[in-house]
Write an enzyme that holds these catalytic residues in place. Structure first.
Site, PDB file in Angstrom:
ATOM      1  N   ARG A 210      54.192  39.575  38.342  1.00  0.00           N
ATOM      2  CA  ARG A 210      53.206  39.941  37.307  1.00  0.00           C
ATOM      3  C   ARG A 210      54.008  40.506  36.152  1.00  0.00           C
ATOM      4  O   ARG A 210      54.651  41.559  36.295  1.00  0.00           O
ATOM      5  CB  ARG A 210      52.199  40.959  37.850  1.00  0.00           C
ATOM      6  CG  ARG A 210      51.331  41.546  36.767  1.00  0.00           C
ATOM      7  CD  ARG A 210      50.097  42.233  37.292  1.00  0.00           C
ATOM      8  NE  ARG A 210      49.105  41.266  37.697  1.00  0.00           N
ATOM      9  CZ  ARG A 210      47.812  41.541  37.892  1.00  0.00           C
ATOM     10  NH1 ARG A 210      47.373  42.772  37.731  1.00  0.00           N
ATOM     11  NH2 ARG A 210      46.959  40.607  38.263  1.00  0.00           N
TER      12      ARG A 210
ATOM     13  N   HIS B  45      46.637  33.522  33.858  1.00  0.00           N
ATOM     14  CA  HIS B  45      46.372  34.123  35.174  1.00  0.00           C
ATOM     15  C   HIS B  45      45.874  33.013  36.115  1.00  0.00           C
ATOM     16  O   HIS B  45      44.715  32.991  36.510  1.00  0.00           O
ATOM     17  CB  HIS B  45      45.324  35.222  35.017  1.00  0.00           C
ATOM     18  CG  HIS B  45      45.228  36.162  36.177  1.00  0.00           C
ATOM     19  ND1 HIS B  45      46.049  36.102  37.280  1.00  0.00           N
ATOM     20  CD2 HIS B  45      44.387  37.207  36.404  1.00  0.00           C
ATOM     21  CE1 HIS B  45      45.721  37.060  38.122  1.00  0.00           C
ATOM     22  NE2 HIS B  45      44.722  37.740  37.629  1.00  0.00           N
TER      23      HIS B  45
ATOM     24  N   GLN C  85      43.931  33.579  39.558  1.00  0.00           N
ATOM     25  CA  GLN C  85      42.561  34.059  39.419  1.00  0.00           C
ATOM     26  C   GLN C  85      41.576  32.902  39.260  1.00  0.00           C
ATOM     27  O   GLN C  85      40.498  32.892  39.859  1.00  0.00           O
ATOM     28  CB  GLN C  85      42.478  34.978  38.190  1.00  0.00           C
ATOM     29  CG  GLN C  85      41.085  35.514  37.931  1.00  0.00           C
ATOM     30  CD  GLN C  85      40.648  36.517  38.984  1.00  0.00           C
ATOM     31  OE1 GLN C  85      41.350  37.472  39.265  1.00  0.00           O
ATOM     32  NE2 GLN C  85      39.485  36.294  39.580  1.00  0.00           N
TER      33      GLN C  85
ATOM     34  N   ASP D  19      35.600  39.015  30.659  1.00  0.00           N
ATOM     35  CA  ASP D  19      36.727  39.820  31.145  1.00  0.00           C
ATOM     36  C   ASP D  19      36.807  41.045  30.238  1.00  0.00           C
ATOM     37  O   ASP D  19      36.143  41.101  29.189  1.00  0.00           O
ATOM     38  CB  ASP D  19      38.018  38.974  31.082  1.00  0.00           C
ATOM     39  CG  ASP D  19      39.237  39.691  31.673  1.00  0.00           C
ATOM     40  OD1 ASP D  19      39.056  40.690  32.409  1.00  0.00           O
ATOM     41  OD2 ASP D  19      40.370  39.257  31.382  1.00  0.00           O
TER      42      ASP D  19
ATOM     43  N   CYS E 137      36.786  38.679  36.651  1.00  0.00           N
ATOM     44  CA  CYS E 137      37.962  38.789  37.518  1.00  0.00           C
ATOM     45  C   CYS E 137      38.175  40.214  38.014  1.00  0.00           C
ATOM     46  O   CYS E 137      38.856  40.424  39.023  1.00  0.00           O
ATOM     47  CB  CYS E 137      39.204  38.289  36.795  1.00  0.00           C
ATOM     48  SG  CYS E 137      39.689  39.273  35.360  1.00  0.00           S
TER      49      CYS E 137
ATOM     50  N   ARG F  83      40.342  35.706  46.214  1.00  0.00           N
ATOM     51  CA  ARG F  83      41.744  35.808  45.816  1.00  0.00           C
ATOM     52  C   ARG F  83      42.656  35.610  47.034  1.00  0.00           C
ATOM     53  O   ARG F  83      43.705  34.979  46.934  1.00  0.00           O
ATOM     54  CB  ARG F  83      42.030  37.163  45.151  1.00  0.00           C
ATOM     55  CG  ARG F  83      41.342  37.397  43.815  1.00  0.00           C
ATOM     56  CD  ARG F  83      41.809  36.448  42.728  1.00  0.00           C
ATOM     57  NE  ARG F  83      43.243  36.483  42.538  1.00  0.00           N
ATOM     58  CZ  ARG F  83      43.918  37.410  41.841  1.00  0.00           C
ATOM     59  NH1 ARG F  83      43.250  38.373  41.233  1.00  0.00           N
ATOM     60  NH2 ARG F  83      45.232  37.357  41.719  1.00  0.00           N
TER      61      ARG F  83
HETATM   62  N1   CP Z   1      41.818  40.296  38.831  1.00  0.00           N
HETATM   63  C1   CP Z   1      43.036  40.821  39.043  1.00  0.00           C
HETATM   64  O1   CP Z   1      44.058  40.168  38.887  1.00  0.00           O
HETATM   65  O2   CP Z   1      43.005  42.113  39.459  1.00  0.00           O
HETATM   66  P1   CP Z   1      44.264  43.082  39.588  1.00  0.00           P
HETATM   67  O3   CP Z   1      44.715  43.409  38.197  1.00  0.00           O
HETATM   68  O4   CP Z   1      43.698  44.296  40.287  1.00  0.00           O
HETATM   69  O5   CP Z   1      45.329  42.420  40.382  1.00  0.00           O
HETATM   70  N1  NVA Z   2      42.889  40.159  30.999  1.00  0.00           N
HETATM   71  C1  NVA Z   2      43.161  41.211  31.954  1.00  0.00           C
HETATM   72  C2  NVA Z   2      43.061  40.683  33.347  1.00  0.00           C
HETATM   73  C3  NVA Z   2      43.274  41.703  34.421  1.00  0.00           C
HETATM   74  C4  NVA Z   2      43.222  41.115  35.799  1.00  0.00           C
HETATM   75  C5  NVA Z   2      44.533  41.785  31.692  1.00  0.00           C
HETATM   76  O1  NVA Z   2      45.469  41.025  31.416  1.00  0.00           O
HETATM   77  O2  NVA Z   2      44.673  43.011  31.752  1.00  0.00           O
END
Ligand code: CP
Ligand code: NVA
Length: 312
Positions: free
Chosen positions: A112, A139, A142, A230, A269, A297
């Site tokens: 990440r 992402h 997701q 989101d 998400c 997930r």
């Molecule tokens: N939706 C998602 O990726 O959640 P987290 O940021 O908690 O991993």
């Molecule tokens: N768009 C959000 C998604 C979190 C899962 C972010 O990048 O923070």
């Protein structure tokens, strides 16, 4: 993909439609086969037996962290998890060197990352599969969970209409990547300053994707089978106040959901900010599938991992 090259899972547009379909079907089958089982029991075929996944987090995570860990256990494998700040990349060690070191120690890497190019560089220098567990640009994990959730409740996504409302962010980009691959329509409503990535839109158009953009949320949602939003402020965004001002007209409330098809579902998400991008009545209401979406997930990622390990 070059013969013998690792199977990276970096972005949905890089996979063939049939590969995404195979991952989705494997995820549904694995989920059905273990109904009622304790979460820690290993699937009989254990496609990750003897394999270790390294997970690197440059940003916070609940769902991605726990679901990948649980997924590897259910596949019969193991994990090593580290926040990037605790690693030498947190002190400037090149990602290329990290890639070559971890390739000698584990069987796959999930990252990440703050910067999408770092995910790409990690993959370029790794001799093992690399999975994008969210970057500033996309992402992909997701969206497979989201599409699986829709199909569980409403059948195939092909020919259906999805409406994205709010920020044209990383999650929105992965929906754009998926639309031409799996044949669903995607209507996107954002304010002009938070427009989706133009490259993503151009690529979708090249692939005959049916992706539209508008500034009018009602236009995007009208007749849609699925409404998605989101957070208005993603991890790494620094313009909090400007975002809240610009995105206020894009809140998903019951009135907006009323423009969608009668049996439309709502996805998010998570984490959610109730009272900002979505009202309590919608996210906690009968059209919301967010808890199945969060659970999926695990199931979707098990099949992404199985694909990376060549078991699909
Ligand atoms: N939706 C998602 O990726 O959640 P987290 O940021 O908690 O991993
Ligand atoms: N768009 C959000 C998604 C979190 C899962 C972010 O990048 O923070």
């Amino acid at each position: 993909m070059t013969a013998g090259a690792p199977r990276h899972f970096l972005d949905l547009w890089k996979l063939e439609g049939h590969e995404l379909r195979a991952i989705l079907e494997d995820a549904k089958a694995r989920k059905a086969a273990r109904k009622g089982w304790p979460q820690g029991r290993v699937d009989p075929d254990a496609p990750a037996r003897d394999r270790t996944l390294a997970m690197i987090f440059e940003k916070n995570s609940t769902r991605t962290r726990f679901s990948f860990d649980a997924a590897m256990r259910q596949l019969g494998g193991d994990v090593i998890i580290s926040n990037a700040v605790d690693m030498q990349i947190g002190r400037g060690e090149p990602i290329e060197d990290t890639a070559r070191v971890l390739s000698r120690m584990v069987d796959a890497i999930m990252i990440r990352s703050n910067v999408h190019e770092d995910v790409e560089r990690l993959a370029m220098w790794s001799t093992i599969p690399v999975i994008n567990g969210l970057s500033d640009k996309s992402h992909p994990c997701q969206i497979l969970a989201d599409l699986m959730t829709f199909e569980e409740h409403r059948g195939p996504v092909t020919g259906r209409t999805f409406a994205w409302v709010g920020d044209g962010n990383n999650v929105c980009s992965s929906f754009i990547h998926a639309a031409p691959k799996l044949g669903f329509r995607l209507n996107i409503a954002t304010p002009a300053i938070f427009h989706p990535d133009m490259m993503d839109l151009a690529r979708a158009a090249e692939q005959q994707g049916q992706v539209t953009t508008t500034h009018d949320p009602r236009e995007a949602v009208r007749g849609a089978d699925c409404v998605i939003t989101d957070t208005w402020v993603s991890m790494g965004d620094t313009d909090h106040d400007e975002r809240l001002d610009a995105l206020e007209p894009y809140q998903v409330d019951e009135k907006l959901m009323g423009e969608a098809a009668g049996d439309a579902v709502f996805l998010h998400c998570l984490p959610a900010h109730r009272g900002e991008e979505v009202t309590d009545a919608v996210i906690d209401g009968p059209q919301s599938l967010i808890w199945d979406e969060a659970e999926n997930r695990i199931h979707a990622q098990k099949s992404i991992l199985a694909w990376c390990f060549g078991a699909i």
